[in-house]
Write a protein that holds these residues in place. Sequence first.
Motif, short mmCIF file in Angstrom:
data_model
loop_
_atom_site.label_atom_id
_atom_site.label_comp_id
_atom_site.label_asym_id
_atom_site.label_seq_id
_atom_site.Cartn_x
_atom_site.Cartn_y
_atom_site.Cartn_z
N ARG A 19 0.83 -1.25 -0.12
CA ARG A 19 -0.08 -0.10 -0.05
C ARG A 19 0.80 1.22 -0.08
O ARG A 19 1.91 1.41 0.72
CB ARG A 19 -1.02 -0.04 1.29
N LEU A 20 0.25 2.33 -1.03
CA LEU A 20 1.26 3.38 -0.66
C LEU A 20 0.85 4.31 0.48
O LEU A 20 -0.43 4.41 0.89
CB LEU A 20 0.79 4.38 -1.98
N PHE A 21 1.68 5.29 0.95
CA PHE A 21 1.41 6.00 2.01
C PHE A 21 2.12 7.20 1.82
O PHE A 21 3.34 7.30 1.32
CB PHE A 21 1.93 5.64 3.38
N CYS A 34 -4.08 1.47 -9.12
CA CYS A 34 -2.75 1.54 -9.02
C CYS A 34 -1.98 0.16 -9.43
O CYS A 34 -2.72 -0.83 -9.11
CB CYS A 34 -2.19 1.66 -7.34
N CYS A 35 -1.13 0.17 -10.19
CA CYS A 35 -0.41 -1.21 -10.64
C CYS A 35 0.60 -1.53 -9.66
O CYS A 35 1.48 -2.54 -9.96
CB CYS A 35 -0.18 -1.28 -11.96
N TYR A 36 1.32 -1.01 -8.58
CA TYR A 36 2.00 -1.22 -7.65
C TYR A 36 3.57 -1.06 -8.50
O TYR A 36 4.37 -2.07 -8.25
CB TYR A 36 1.84 -2.53 -6.91
N CYS A 37 3.82 -0.19 -9.17
CA CYS A 37 4.85 -0.41 -9.91
C CYS A 37 6.01 0.58 -9.34
O CYS A 37 7.07 0.59 -9.64
CB CYS A 37 4.66 0.30 -11.37
N ASN A 38 5.50 1.54 -8.22
CA ASN A 38 6.65 2.22 -7.57
C ASN A 38 7.27 3.28 -8.54
O ASN A 38 8.07 3.86 -7.91
CB ASN A 38 7.75 1.12 -7.03
N LEU A 39 6.72 3.58 -9.65
CA LEU A 39 7.44 4.61 -10.33
C LEU A 39 6.97 6.20 -9.64
O LEU A 39 8.10 6.87 -9.81
CB LEU A 39 6.82 4.72 -11.55
N CYS A 40 6.24 6.08 -8.75
CA CYS A 40 5.85 7.40 -8.16
C CYS A 40 6.82 7.91 -7.11
O CYS A 40 6.90 8.89 -6.65
CB CYS A 40 4.43 7.54 -7.79
N THR A 41 7.38 6.74 -6.45
CA THR A 41 7.98 6.94 -5.27
C THR A 41 9.50 7.59 -5.43
O THR A 41 10.07 8.20 -4.78
CB THR A 41 8.16 5.75 -4.45
S1 SF4 Z 1 3.18 5.12 -9.85
FE1 SF4 Z 1 2.52 5.00 -8.09
S2 SF4 Z 1 0.33 5.24 -7.96
FE2 SF4 Z 1 0.93 4.96 -9.90
S3 SF4 Z 1 0.65 2.87 -10.36
FE3 SF4 Z 1 2.72 3.00 -9.89
S4 SF4 Z 1 2.85 2.63 -7.67
FE4 SF4 Z 1 0.53 3.20 -8.33
#
Ligand code: SF4
Lengths: 374, 164
Positions: free
Chosen positions: B49-51, B108-115
Amino acid sequence: MQVEAYAGEEMVLNMGPQHPSTHGVLRLELETDGEIVRNVIPHIGYLHRCFEKHAENIDYPGVIPFCDRMDYIASMNNSLGYALAVEKLMGLEVNERVKTLRVLMAELNRIASHLLSIGTYAMDIGSFTPFLHCFREREKVLDLFEWLCGARLLYNYNWVGGVSHDIPEGFEAKTREFMTQFEPVIAEMDKLLSYNKIFLERTADVGIISEEQALSHNVTGPNLRGSGIAWDLRKEEPYCGYETYEFEVPVGLGEHGPLGSCWDRYYVRIREMEQSLGLIRQALDRLPEGDVHEHIPRRVRPAKSEVYDRTETPRGELGYYLVSDGGLIPFRVKVKSPCFTVLSLLPAIAKGGMVADIIAIIGSIDIVMGEIDR
Amino acid sequence: MKRYFKDIFQSIWTVLQGMKITGLHLFTRSCTLQYPSVKWELPERSRMRLFNKIEDCIGCGQCVRACPVDCIYMTTEKRNKEEPPIFAADGTPIKLRVTQFDIDMSLCCYCNLCTYPCPTHCLVMTPEYEFAVQAKQDFLYRFAKDEPQAPPKPAPSPRPAGAR
Ligand code: SF4
Ligand code: SF4
Protein backbone atom coordinates in the motif's frame (compact mmCIF):
# COMPACT_ATOMS: atom_id res chain seq x y z
CA MET A 1 -1.15 -45.37 -33.99
CA GLN A 2 -4.37 -46.40 -35.61
CA VAL A 3 -6.34 -43.31 -34.81
CA GLU A 4 -8.88 -44.01 -37.52
CA ALA A 5 -10.38 -46.66 -35.27
CA TYR A 6 -11.63 -43.89 -33.02
CA ALA A 7 -13.40 -41.98 -35.78
CA GLY A 8 -17.09 -41.35 -35.44
CA GLU A 9 -19.53 -38.52 -35.79
CA GLU A 10 -18.21 -35.10 -36.81
CA MET A 11 -18.60 -32.36 -34.29
CA VAL A 12 -17.35 -28.83 -33.61
CA LEU A 13 -16.08 -28.52 -30.09
CA ASN A 14 -15.12 -25.34 -28.30
CA MET A 15 -12.22 -25.78 -25.97
CA GLY A 16 -11.88 -22.76 -23.75
CA PRO A 17 -11.76 -19.80 -23.31
CA GLN A 18 -12.05 -20.89 -19.70
CA HIS A 19 -10.20 -24.15 -19.63
CA PRO A 20 -7.66 -25.19 -17.02
CA SER A 21 -5.06 -26.26 -19.53
CA THR A 22 -5.16 -23.45 -22.07
CA HIS A 23 -2.75 -21.39 -19.95
CA GLY A 24 -4.82 -18.25 -20.02
CA VAL A 25 -7.86 -17.43 -22.02
CA LEU A 26 -7.47 -19.18 -25.33
CA ARG A 27 -10.35 -20.61 -27.31
CA LEU A 28 -9.71 -23.51 -29.61
CA GLU A 29 -12.33 -24.45 -32.14
CA LEU A 30 -11.87 -28.15 -32.66
CA GLU A 31 -13.44 -29.97 -35.55
CA THR A 32 -13.53 -33.48 -34.23
CA ASP A 33 -14.38 -36.75 -35.83
CA GLY A 34 -15.04 -38.97 -32.87
CA GLU A 35 -11.82 -38.72 -30.92
CA ILE A 36 -9.76 -37.48 -33.85
CA VAL A 37 -9.04 -33.82 -34.37
CA ARG A 38 -9.64 -32.86 -37.99
CA ASN A 39 -8.89 -29.19 -37.60
CA VAL A 40 -7.94 -26.69 -34.91
CA ILE A 41 -8.61 -22.98 -35.13
CA PRO A 42 -7.15 -20.95 -32.27
CA HIS A 43 -9.11 -17.83 -31.38
CA ILE A 44 -7.06 -15.26 -29.53
CA GLY A 45 -7.63 -11.77 -28.20
CA TYR A 46 -9.41 -12.44 -24.92
CA LEU A 47 -6.57 -10.90 -22.94
CA HIS A 48 -6.00 -7.91 -25.18
CA ARG A 49 -4.99 -4.91 -23.10
CA CYS A 50 -3.87 -2.46 -25.79
CA PHE A 51 -0.22 -2.61 -24.80
CA GLU A 52 1.02 -1.01 -27.97
CA LYS A 53 -1.54 1.80 -27.92
CA HIS A 54 -0.90 2.45 -24.24
CA ALA A 55 2.81 2.65 -24.90
CA GLU A 56 2.20 5.47 -27.38
CA ASN A 57 0.72 7.56 -24.58
CA ILE A 58 3.20 7.10 -21.74
CA ASP A 59 6.74 8.29 -21.37
CA TYR A 60 9.51 5.76 -21.93
CA PRO A 61 10.07 4.61 -18.31
CA GLY A 62 6.32 4.33 -17.79
CA VAL A 63 6.07 1.61 -20.43
CA ILE A 64 8.15 -0.80 -18.35
CA PRO A 65 5.35 -1.84 -15.95
CA PHE A 66 3.26 -2.66 -19.01
CA CYS A 67 6.08 -4.75 -20.48
CA ASP A 68 6.13 -6.72 -17.25
CA ARG A 69 2.48 -7.48 -17.70
CA MET A 70 2.84 -9.00 -21.14
CA ASP A 71 4.51 -12.22 -20.15
CA TYR A 72 3.75 -12.04 -16.47
CA ILE A 73 5.62 -15.27 -15.78
CA ALA A 74 8.93 -13.94 -17.04
CA SER A 75 8.66 -10.22 -16.30
CA MET A 76 12.36 -9.69 -15.77
CA ASN A 77 13.10 -10.87 -19.27
CA ASN A 78 10.34 -8.81 -20.82
CA SER A 79 11.37 -5.53 -19.30
CA LEU A 80 15.00 -6.34 -20.05
CA GLY A 81 14.24 -6.46 -23.75
CA TYR A 82 12.50 -3.11 -23.64
CA ALA A 83 15.20 -1.47 -21.54
CA LEU A 84 17.89 -2.71 -23.92
CA ALA A 85 15.93 -1.44 -26.92
CA VAL A 86 15.56 2.06 -25.44
CA GLU A 87 19.21 2.09 -24.46
CA LYS A 88 20.14 1.18 -27.99
CA LEU A 89 17.89 3.96 -29.24
CA MET A 90 19.65 6.46 -26.99
CA GLY A 91 23.12 5.04 -27.52
CA LEU A 92 23.43 4.48 -23.79
CA GLU A 93 26.07 2.17 -22.39
CA VAL A 94 25.54 0.75 -18.90
CA ASN A 95 28.21 -0.32 -16.46
CA GLU A 96 29.36 -3.85 -15.78
CA ARG A 97 27.49 -4.26 -12.52
CA VAL A 98 24.19 -3.45 -14.12
CA LYS A 99 24.91 -5.92 -16.92
CA THR A 100 25.82 -8.66 -14.49
CA LEU A 101 22.80 -8.03 -12.31
CA ARG A 102 20.58 -8.16 -15.37
CA VAL A 103 22.00 -11.51 -16.40
CA LEU A 104 21.61 -12.78 -12.85
CA MET A 105 17.97 -11.76 -12.60
CA ALA A 106 17.10 -12.87 -16.12
CA GLU A 107 18.46 -16.34 -15.40
CA LEU A 108 16.75 -16.61 -12.02
CA ASN A 109 13.57 -15.60 -13.76
CA ARG A 110 14.17 -18.17 -16.46
CA ILE A 111 14.34 -20.87 -13.80
CA ALA A 112 11.11 -19.63 -12.22
CA SER A 113 9.40 -19.53 -15.59
CA HIS A 114 10.54 -23.00 -16.64
CA LEU A 115 9.50 -24.37 -13.28
CA LEU A 116 6.01 -23.04 -13.78
CA SER A 117 5.87 -24.34 -17.31
CA ILE A 118 7.06 -27.82 -16.28
CA GLY A 119 4.82 -27.94 -13.25
CA THR A 120 1.66 -26.98 -15.09
CA TYR A 121 2.57 -29.27 -17.95
CA ALA A 122 2.79 -32.19 -15.56
CA MET A 123 -0.57 -31.25 -14.13
CA ASP A 124 -2.14 -31.04 -17.59
CA ILE A 125 -0.88 -34.52 -18.32
CA GLY A 126 -2.40 -35.71 -15.08
CA SER A 127 0.41 -35.92 -12.60
CA PHE A 128 -0.11 -33.61 -9.69
CA THR A 129 2.97 -34.10 -7.50
CA PRO A 130 5.58 -32.49 -9.78
CA PHE A 131 3.40 -29.41 -9.87
CA LEU A 132 3.75 -28.99 -6.12
CA HIS A 133 7.49 -29.61 -6.24
CA CYS A 134 7.94 -27.01 -8.97
CA PHE A 135 5.84 -24.43 -7.20
CA ARG A 136 7.70 -24.94 -3.97
CA GLU A 137 10.98 -24.18 -5.73
CA ARG A 138 9.55 -21.32 -7.74
CA GLU A 139 8.35 -19.78 -4.51
CA LYS A 140 11.95 -19.55 -3.35
CA VAL A 141 12.96 -17.63 -6.46
CA LEU A 142 10.01 -15.31 -6.02
CA ASP A 143 11.02 -14.73 -2.42
CA LEU A 144 14.46 -13.71 -3.63
CA PHE A 145 12.87 -11.27 -6.04
CA GLU A 146 10.60 -9.88 -3.38
CA TRP A 147 13.58 -9.28 -1.19
CA LEU A 148 15.39 -7.65 -4.08
CA CYS A 149 12.79 -5.25 -5.40
CA GLY A 150 9.65 -5.67 -3.34
CA ALA A 151 7.47 -7.38 -5.90
CA ARG A 152 6.90 -11.05 -6.50
CA LEU A 153 5.68 -11.13 -10.05
CA LEU A 154 5.73 -7.74 -11.76
CA TYR A 155 9.07 -6.34 -10.83
CA ASN A 156 9.62 -3.12 -12.76
CA TYR A 157 13.27 -3.88 -12.12
CA ASN A 158 15.09 -3.25 -15.38
CA TRP A 159 15.07 0.45 -16.03
CA VAL A 160 16.38 2.43 -18.92
CA GLY A 161 20.05 2.83 -18.06
CA GLY A 162 20.14 0.71 -14.95
CA VAL A 163 18.18 -1.38 -12.51
CA SER A 164 15.87 -0.16 -9.78
CA HIS A 165 17.64 -1.65 -6.77
CA ASP A 166 21.06 -2.93 -5.97
CA ILE A 167 21.05 -6.34 -4.34
CA PRO A 168 20.42 -6.26 -0.59
CA GLU A 169 23.03 -7.47 1.83
CA GLY A 170 23.18 -11.24 2.05
CA PHE A 171 21.41 -11.75 -1.27
CA GLU A 172 24.42 -13.44 -2.80
CA ALA A 173 24.70 -16.03 -0.02
CA LYS A 174 20.99 -16.69 -0.14
CA THR A 175 21.08 -17.22 -3.89
CA ARG A 176 23.94 -19.67 -3.55
CA GLU A 177 22.00 -21.46 -0.85
CA PHE A 178 19.05 -21.71 -3.18
CA MET A 179 21.24 -23.11 -5.92
CA THR A 180 22.74 -25.83 -3.76
CA GLN A 181 19.37 -27.08 -2.69
CA PHE A 182 17.83 -26.65 -6.14
CA GLU A 183 20.36 -28.74 -8.04
CA PRO A 184 19.19 -32.08 -6.60
CA VAL A 185 15.61 -31.09 -7.35
CA ILE A 186 16.34 -31.17 -11.08
CA ALA A 187 17.61 -34.73 -10.75
CA GLU A 188 14.57 -35.53 -8.67
CA MET A 189 12.38 -34.18 -11.45
CA ASP A 190 13.90 -36.75 -13.83
CA LYS A 191 12.87 -39.56 -11.56
CA LEU A 192 9.52 -38.11 -10.72
CA LEU A 193 8.39 -37.10 -14.16
CA SER A 194 10.79 -37.18 -17.10
CA TYR A 195 11.22 -40.93 -17.35
CA ASN A 196 7.86 -41.85 -15.99
CA LYS A 197 6.43 -44.35 -18.42
CA ILE A 198 2.96 -42.82 -18.47
CA PHE A 199 4.37 -39.37 -19.07
CA LEU A 200 6.58 -40.69 -21.85
CA GLU A 201 3.65 -42.41 -23.50
CA ARG A 202 1.63 -39.24 -23.43
CA THR A 203 4.35 -36.96 -24.78
CA ALA A 204 7.15 -38.74 -26.60
CA ASP A 205 5.24 -39.51 -29.78
CA VAL A 206 3.00 -36.50 -29.87
CA GLY A 207 3.08 -33.03 -31.38
CA ILE A 208 6.09 -33.47 -33.62
CA ILE A 209 7.49 -30.18 -34.91
CA SER A 210 9.88 -31.01 -37.70
CA GLU A 211 12.91 -28.88 -38.39
CA GLU A 212 11.42 -27.39 -41.56
CA GLN A 213 8.14 -26.62 -39.88
CA ALA A 214 9.90 -24.91 -37.01
CA LEU A 215 11.98 -22.77 -39.32
CA SER A 216 9.15 -21.88 -41.68
CA HIS A 217 6.89 -20.79 -38.82
CA ASN A 218 9.64 -18.81 -37.07
CA VAL A 219 9.42 -20.88 -33.92
CA THR A 220 11.96 -19.74 -31.36
CA GLY A 221 13.22 -20.55 -27.91
CA PRO A 222 12.98 -23.98 -26.29
CA ASN A 223 10.39 -25.01 -28.88
CA LEU A 224 12.89 -24.51 -31.68
CA ARG A 225 15.70 -26.14 -29.74
CA GLY A 226 13.41 -29.08 -29.02
CA SER A 227 13.42 -29.70 -32.77
CA GLY A 228 17.17 -30.04 -32.69
CA ILE A 229 18.24 -26.59 -33.89
CA ALA A 230 20.79 -24.96 -31.61
CA TRP A 231 19.71 -21.34 -31.96
CA ASP A 232 19.89 -19.18 -28.90
CA LEU A 233 20.11 -15.41 -29.09
CA ARG A 234 22.29 -15.37 -26.02
CA LYS A 235 24.88 -17.12 -28.16
CA GLU A 236 24.11 -15.75 -31.61
CA GLU A 237 23.53 -12.10 -30.78
CA PRO A 238 24.85 -11.68 -27.26
CA TYR A 239 23.57 -8.84 -25.12
CA CYS A 240 24.40 -7.89 -21.53
CA GLY A 241 27.77 -9.56 -21.95
CA TYR A 242 26.43 -13.07 -22.46
CA GLU A 243 29.38 -13.71 -24.76
CA THR A 244 31.66 -13.77 -21.73
CA TYR A 245 29.75 -16.53 -19.95
CA GLU A 246 30.21 -20.19 -20.49
CA PHE A 247 27.06 -22.14 -21.16
CA GLU A 248 25.69 -24.70 -23.54
CA VAL A 249 22.61 -24.58 -25.68
CA PRO A 250 20.65 -27.75 -24.96
CA VAL A 251 18.79 -29.20 -27.93
CA GLY A 252 16.30 -31.99 -28.32
CA LEU A 253 17.93 -35.30 -29.15
CA GLY A 254 14.94 -37.45 -29.92
CA GLU A 255 15.90 -40.00 -27.27
CA HIS A 256 12.34 -41.16 -26.84
CA GLY A 257 10.35 -41.15 -30.03
CA PRO A 258 10.90 -38.82 -32.97
CA LEU A 259 12.83 -35.56 -32.76
CA GLY A 260 10.80 -32.46 -31.93
CA SER A 261 8.19 -34.20 -29.84
CA CYS A 262 6.53 -32.73 -26.76
CA TRP A 263 8.95 -34.65 -24.59
CA ASP A 264 11.95 -33.13 -26.33
CA ARG A 265 10.64 -29.64 -25.75
CA TYR A 266 9.91 -30.46 -22.14
CA TYR A 267 13.36 -31.87 -21.60
CA VAL A 268 15.10 -28.92 -23.22
CA ARG A 269 13.55 -26.80 -20.48
CA ILE A 270 14.83 -29.08 -17.75
CA ARG A 271 18.32 -28.88 -19.14
CA GLU A 272 18.11 -25.15 -19.66
CA MET A 273 17.53 -24.77 -15.94
CA GLU A 274 20.86 -26.49 -15.33
CA GLN A 275 22.54 -24.06 -17.71
CA SER A 276 20.85 -21.15 -15.97
CA LEU A 277 22.25 -22.33 -12.67
CA GLY A 278 25.72 -22.25 -14.21
CA LEU A 279 25.13 -18.75 -15.53
CA ILE A 280 23.92 -17.53 -12.16
CA ARG A 281 26.97 -18.98 -10.49
CA GLN A 282 29.30 -17.23 -12.94
CA ALA A 283 27.42 -13.96 -12.53
CA LEU A 284 27.66 -14.17 -8.76
CA ASP A 285 31.34 -14.98 -8.94
CA ARG A 286 32.24 -11.99 -11.02
CA LEU A 287 29.76 -9.38 -9.72
CA PRO A 288 31.81 -6.20 -10.18
CA GLU A 289 31.48 -3.08 -8.06
CA GLY A 290 29.54 -0.13 -9.35
CA ASP A 291 26.55 2.12 -8.94
CA VAL A 292 23.40 0.67 -10.46
CA HIS A 293 21.87 4.11 -10.91
CA GLU A 294 24.95 5.62 -12.51
CA HIS A 295 23.64 5.78 -16.08
CA ILE A 296 19.96 6.38 -15.47
CA PRO A 297 19.12 9.45 -17.52
CA ARG A 298 17.10 12.23 -15.90
CA ARG A 299 14.96 12.45 -18.99
CA VAL A 300 14.56 9.69 -21.47
CA ARG A 301 14.38 11.53 -24.76
CA PRO A 302 15.94 9.60 -27.62
CA ALA A 303 16.74 11.34 -30.87
CA LYS A 304 14.51 10.76 -33.87
CA SER A 305 15.31 7.22 -34.90
CA GLU A 306 14.07 3.68 -34.82
CA VAL A 307 15.46 0.43 -33.52
CA TYR A 308 14.69 -3.26 -33.41
CA ASP A 309 16.18 -5.22 -30.59
CA ARG A 310 15.57 -8.80 -29.62
CA THR A 311 16.38 -10.89 -26.58
CA GLU A 312 15.99 -14.49 -25.57
CA THR A 313 13.21 -14.85 -23.03
CA PRO A 314 12.27 -18.22 -21.53
CA ARG A 315 9.71 -18.52 -24.31
CA GLY A 316 11.90 -17.53 -27.20
CA GLU A 317 12.81 -14.49 -29.17
CA LEU A 318 11.10 -11.35 -27.95
CA GLY A 319 11.63 -8.36 -30.18
CA TYR A 320 10.85 -4.70 -29.59
CA TYR A 321 10.55 -2.33 -32.51
CA LEU A 322 10.67 1.24 -31.25
CA VAL A 323 10.19 4.40 -33.22
CA SER A 324 11.04 7.70 -31.61
CA ASP A 325 9.99 11.07 -32.94
CA GLY A 326 12.37 12.85 -30.63
CA GLY A 327 9.80 13.42 -27.90
CA LEU A 328 9.28 12.05 -24.41
CA ILE A 329 6.72 9.53 -25.56
CA PRO A 330 7.44 6.66 -27.93
CA PHE A 331 5.92 7.14 -31.34
CA ARG A 332 5.43 3.44 -31.85
CA VAL A 333 6.20 0.30 -29.86
CA LYS A 334 5.74 -2.96 -31.68
CA VAL A 335 6.35 -6.28 -30.04
CA LYS A 336 7.29 -9.49 -31.75
CA SER A 337 5.98 -12.19 -29.49
CA PRO A 338 7.49 -15.68 -29.41
CA CYS A 339 4.28 -17.34 -28.21
CA PHE A 340 2.25 -15.91 -31.07
CA THR A 341 4.44 -17.47 -33.71
CA VAL A 342 4.45 -20.86 -32.10
CA LEU A 343 0.69 -20.81 -31.62
CA SER A 344 0.34 -20.28 -35.36
CA LEU A 345 1.90 -23.71 -35.76
CA LEU A 346 -0.68 -25.44 -33.57
CA PRO A 347 -3.15 -26.33 -36.35
CA ALA A 348 -0.37 -27.92 -38.37
CA ILE A 349 0.88 -30.17 -35.61
CA ALA A 350 -2.43 -31.00 -33.94
CA LYS A 351 -4.30 -32.08 -37.05
CA GLY A 352 -4.97 -35.79 -37.20
CA GLY A 353 -4.17 -36.43 -33.56
CA MET A 354 -6.43 -37.21 -30.65
CA VAL A 355 -8.32 -34.67 -28.58
CA ALA A 356 -6.29 -35.54 -25.51
CA ASP A 357 -3.09 -34.79 -27.40
CA ILE A 358 -4.13 -31.17 -27.84
CA ILE A 359 -3.63 -30.68 -24.12
CA ALA A 360 -0.19 -32.26 -24.31
CA ILE A 361 0.78 -30.07 -27.25
CA ILE A 362 -0.44 -26.79 -25.79
CA GLY A 363 1.36 -27.47 -22.54
CA SER A 364 4.58 -28.34 -24.32
CA ILE A 365 4.77 -25.19 -26.43
CA ASP A 366 4.44 -23.18 -23.21
CA ILE A 367 2.39 -20.22 -24.32
CA VAL A 368 1.36 -17.29 -22.17
CA MET A 369 -1.74 -15.61 -23.45
CA GLY A 370 -0.79 -12.27 -21.94
CA GLU A 371 2.03 -12.04 -24.40
CA ILE A 372 0.08 -13.22 -27.42
CA ASP A 373 -2.82 -10.80 -26.98
CA ARG A 374 -0.82 -8.02 -25.33
CA MET B 1 1.48 -59.18 -26.05
CA LYS B 2 4.91 -59.12 -24.48
CA ARG B 3 5.12 -55.38 -25.09
CA TYR B 4 1.75 -54.91 -23.40
CA PHE B 5 2.91 -56.46 -20.13
CA LYS B 6 6.27 -54.74 -20.35
CA ASP B 7 4.52 -51.38 -20.63
CA ILE B 8 2.35 -52.12 -17.62
CA PHE B 9 5.32 -53.23 -15.62
CA GLN B 10 7.34 -50.14 -16.56
CA SER B 11 4.45 -47.85 -15.71
CA ILE B 12 4.06 -49.35 -12.29
CA TRP B 13 7.78 -49.35 -11.68
CA THR B 14 8.29 -45.69 -12.64
CA VAL B 15 5.23 -44.63 -10.68
CA LEU B 16 6.61 -46.45 -7.65
CA GLN B 17 9.88 -44.59 -8.06
CA GLY B 18 7.98 -41.34 -8.04
CA MET B 19 6.02 -42.49 -5.00
CA LYS B 20 9.28 -43.12 -3.21
CA ILE B 21 10.31 -39.50 -3.67
CA THR B 22 6.89 -38.36 -2.54
CA GLY B 23 7.09 -40.65 0.44
CA LEU B 24 10.46 -39.27 1.49
CA HIS B 25 8.93 -35.83 1.49
CA LEU B 26 6.68 -36.88 4.32
CA PHE B 27 9.68 -36.49 6.57
CA THR B 28 10.82 -33.06 5.46
CA ARG B 29 9.78 -29.83 7.07
CA SER B 30 6.57 -28.38 5.80
CA CYS B 31 6.99 -25.27 3.66
CA THR B 32 3.48 -23.92 3.98
CA LEU B 33 2.10 -21.54 6.55
CA GLN B 34 -1.32 -21.39 8.21
CA TYR B 35 -1.89 -17.94 6.84
CA PRO B 36 -4.33 -15.91 8.89
CA SER B 37 -2.97 -17.16 12.21
CA VAL B 38 0.69 -17.05 11.16
CA LYS B 39 2.07 -14.48 8.77
CA TRP B 40 5.09 -14.12 6.54
CA GLU B 41 7.59 -11.46 7.43
CA LEU B 42 7.72 -9.22 4.43
CA PRO B 43 11.04 -7.68 3.43
CA GLU B 44 11.34 -3.95 3.91
CA ARG B 45 11.36 -3.24 0.17
CA SER B 46 7.93 -4.80 -0.23
CA ARG B 47 5.69 -2.81 -2.48
CA MET B 48 2.21 -2.89 -1.09
CA ARG B 49 0.00 0.00 0.00
CA LEU B 50 1.11 3.53 -0.76
CA PHE B 51 1.47 6.02 2.02
CA ASN B 52 2.06 9.76 1.82
CA LYS B 53 3.36 11.61 4.82
CA ILE B 54 1.42 14.68 3.85
CA GLU B 55 3.26 17.03 6.24
CA ASP B 56 6.36 16.61 4.08
CA CYS B 57 4.65 16.84 0.71
CA ILE B 58 5.58 20.01 -1.14
CA GLY B 59 2.97 19.52 -3.83
CA CYS B 60 5.44 19.40 -6.67
CA GLY B 61 3.40 16.92 -8.68
CA GLN B 62 6.33 14.78 -9.78
CA CYS B 63 4.56 11.65 -8.62
CA VAL B 64 1.43 12.55 -10.58
CA ARG B 65 3.48 12.93 -13.73
CA ALA B 66 5.36 9.67 -13.19
CA CYS B 67 2.33 7.47 -12.64
CA PRO B 68 1.65 5.45 -15.78
CA VAL B 69 -2.01 4.82 -14.94
CA ASP B 70 -2.85 8.31 -13.64
CA CYS B 71 -4.28 7.19 -10.34
CA ILE B 72 -2.96 10.03 -8.18
CA TYR B 73 -5.21 13.06 -8.01
CA MET B 74 -3.73 16.20 -6.57
CA THR B 75 -4.84 19.81 -6.29
CA THR B 76 -2.77 22.53 -4.72
CA GLU B 77 -3.07 26.23 -4.11
CA LYS B 78 -0.50 28.89 -3.33
CA ARG B 79 0.04 29.65 0.30
CA ASN B 80 -0.27 33.29 1.28
CA LYS B 81 2.91 35.28 1.82
CA GLU B 82 1.65 36.31 5.26
CA GLU B 83 1.28 32.72 6.49
CA PRO B 84 4.15 31.47 8.64
CA PRO B 85 6.75 29.62 6.54
CA ILE B 86 6.71 25.83 6.95
CA PHE B 87 9.28 23.30 5.91
CA ALA B 88 9.37 19.63 5.09
CA ALA B 89 11.42 17.31 7.29
CA ASP B 90 14.46 17.70 5.03
CA GLY B 91 14.23 21.48 5.05
CA THR B 92 12.53 22.09 1.73
CA PRO B 93 10.22 25.10 2.05
CA ILE B 94 6.59 24.28 1.43
CA LYS B 95 5.09 26.93 -0.82
CA LEU B 96 1.95 25.11 -1.89
CA ARG B 97 -0.98 23.96 0.15
CA VAL B 98 -1.99 20.45 -0.86
CA THR B 99 -5.76 20.44 -0.65
CA GLN B 100 -6.33 17.15 -2.34
CA PHE B 101 -4.03 14.18 -2.51
CA ASP B 102 -5.98 11.06 -3.38
CA ILE B 103 -4.59 7.76 -4.53
CA ASP B 104 -6.95 5.25 -6.02
CA MET B 105 -5.39 1.97 -4.93
CA SER B 106 -7.84 0.00 -7.03
CA LEU B 107 -6.24 1.47 -10.15
CA CYS B 108 -2.67 1.44 -8.88
CA CYS B 109 -0.47 -1.20 -10.47
CA TYR B 110 2.11 -1.17 -7.67
CA CYS B 111 4.89 -0.22 -10.03
CA ASN B 112 6.63 2.10 -7.60
CA LEU B 113 7.41 4.68 -10.28
CA CYS B 114 5.81 7.48 -8.27
CA THR B 115 8.01 7.13 -5.21
CA TYR B 116 11.41 7.56 -6.88
CA PRO B 117 11.07 11.12 -8.16
CA CYS B 118 9.59 12.42 -4.89
CA PRO B 119 12.07 15.08 -3.74
CA THR B 120 11.21 14.85 -0.05
CA HIS B 121 10.71 11.06 0.03
CA CYS B 122 7.32 11.47 1.64
CA LEU B 123 5.53 9.11 -0.74
CA VAL B 124 6.47 5.54 0.07
CA MET B 125 5.22 2.03 -0.48
CA THR B 126 4.65 0.19 2.77
CA PRO B 127 4.70 -3.56 3.45
CA GLU B 128 1.08 -3.30 4.60
CA TYR B 129 -0.84 -5.77 2.46
CA GLU B 130 -4.08 -6.52 4.24
CA PHE B 131 -6.30 -3.71 3.08
CA ALA B 132 -9.25 -5.40 1.47
CA VAL B 133 -12.41 -3.29 1.62
CA GLN B 134 -16.09 -3.90 1.06
CA ALA B 135 -16.78 -1.16 -1.45
CA LYS B 136 -14.62 -0.06 -4.31
CA GLN B 137 -14.70 3.62 -3.42
CA ASP B 138 -13.01 2.81 -0.11
CA PHE B 139 -9.87 2.16 -2.10
CA LEU B 140 -9.56 5.89 -2.66
CA TYR B 141 -7.13 6.92 0.01
CA ARG B 142 -7.29 10.58 0.94
CA PHE B 143 -4.13 11.98 2.43
CA ALA B 144 -4.63 15.73 2.28
CA LYS B 145 -5.49 17.48 5.52
CA ASP B 146 -5.65 21.14 4.53
CA GLU B 147 -8.89 22.77 3.48
CA PRO B 148 -8.79 25.01 0.41
CA GLN B 149 -8.79 28.66 1.48
CA ALA B 150 -8.83 30.57 -1.77
CA PRO B 151 -12.18 30.73 -3.58
CA PRO B 152 -12.36 27.78 -5.97
CA LYS B 153 -11.23 28.51 -9.47
CA PRO B 154 -13.54 27.71 -12.37
CA ALA B 155 -13.04 24.14 -13.44
CA PRO B 156 -10.33 23.80 -16.08
CA SER B 157 -11.43 22.74 -19.51
CA PRO B 158 -11.05 19.01 -20.02
CA ARG B 159 -7.79 17.90 -21.50
CA PRO B 160 -7.88 16.77 -25.13
CA ALA B 161 -7.91 13.00 -25.45
CA GLY B 162 -4.50 11.45 -25.44
CA ALA B 163 -2.74 14.47 -23.93
CA ARG B 164 -0.83 14.01 -20.72
S1 SF4 C 1 3.09 5.28 -10.05
FE1 SF4 C 1 2.55 4.88 -7.92
S2 SF4 C 1 0.35 5.30 -7.79
FE2 SF4 C 1 0.85 5.08 -9.97
S3 SF4 C 1 0.49 2.92 -10.41
FE3 SF4 C 1 2.65 3.09 -9.89
S4 SF4 C 1 2.72 2.69 -7.69
FE4 SF4 C 1 0.59 3.11 -8.18
S1 SF4 D 1 6.42 13.90 -5.52
FE1 SF4 D 1 6.37 13.82 -3.27
S2 SF4 D 1 6.43 15.98 -2.65
FE2 SF4 D 1 5.92 15.96 -4.85
S3 SF4 D 1 3.66 15.99 -4.86
FE3 SF4 D 1 4.27 13.83 -4.94
S4 SF4 D 1 4.28 13.17 -2.80
FE4 SF4 D 1 4.29 15.41 -2.77
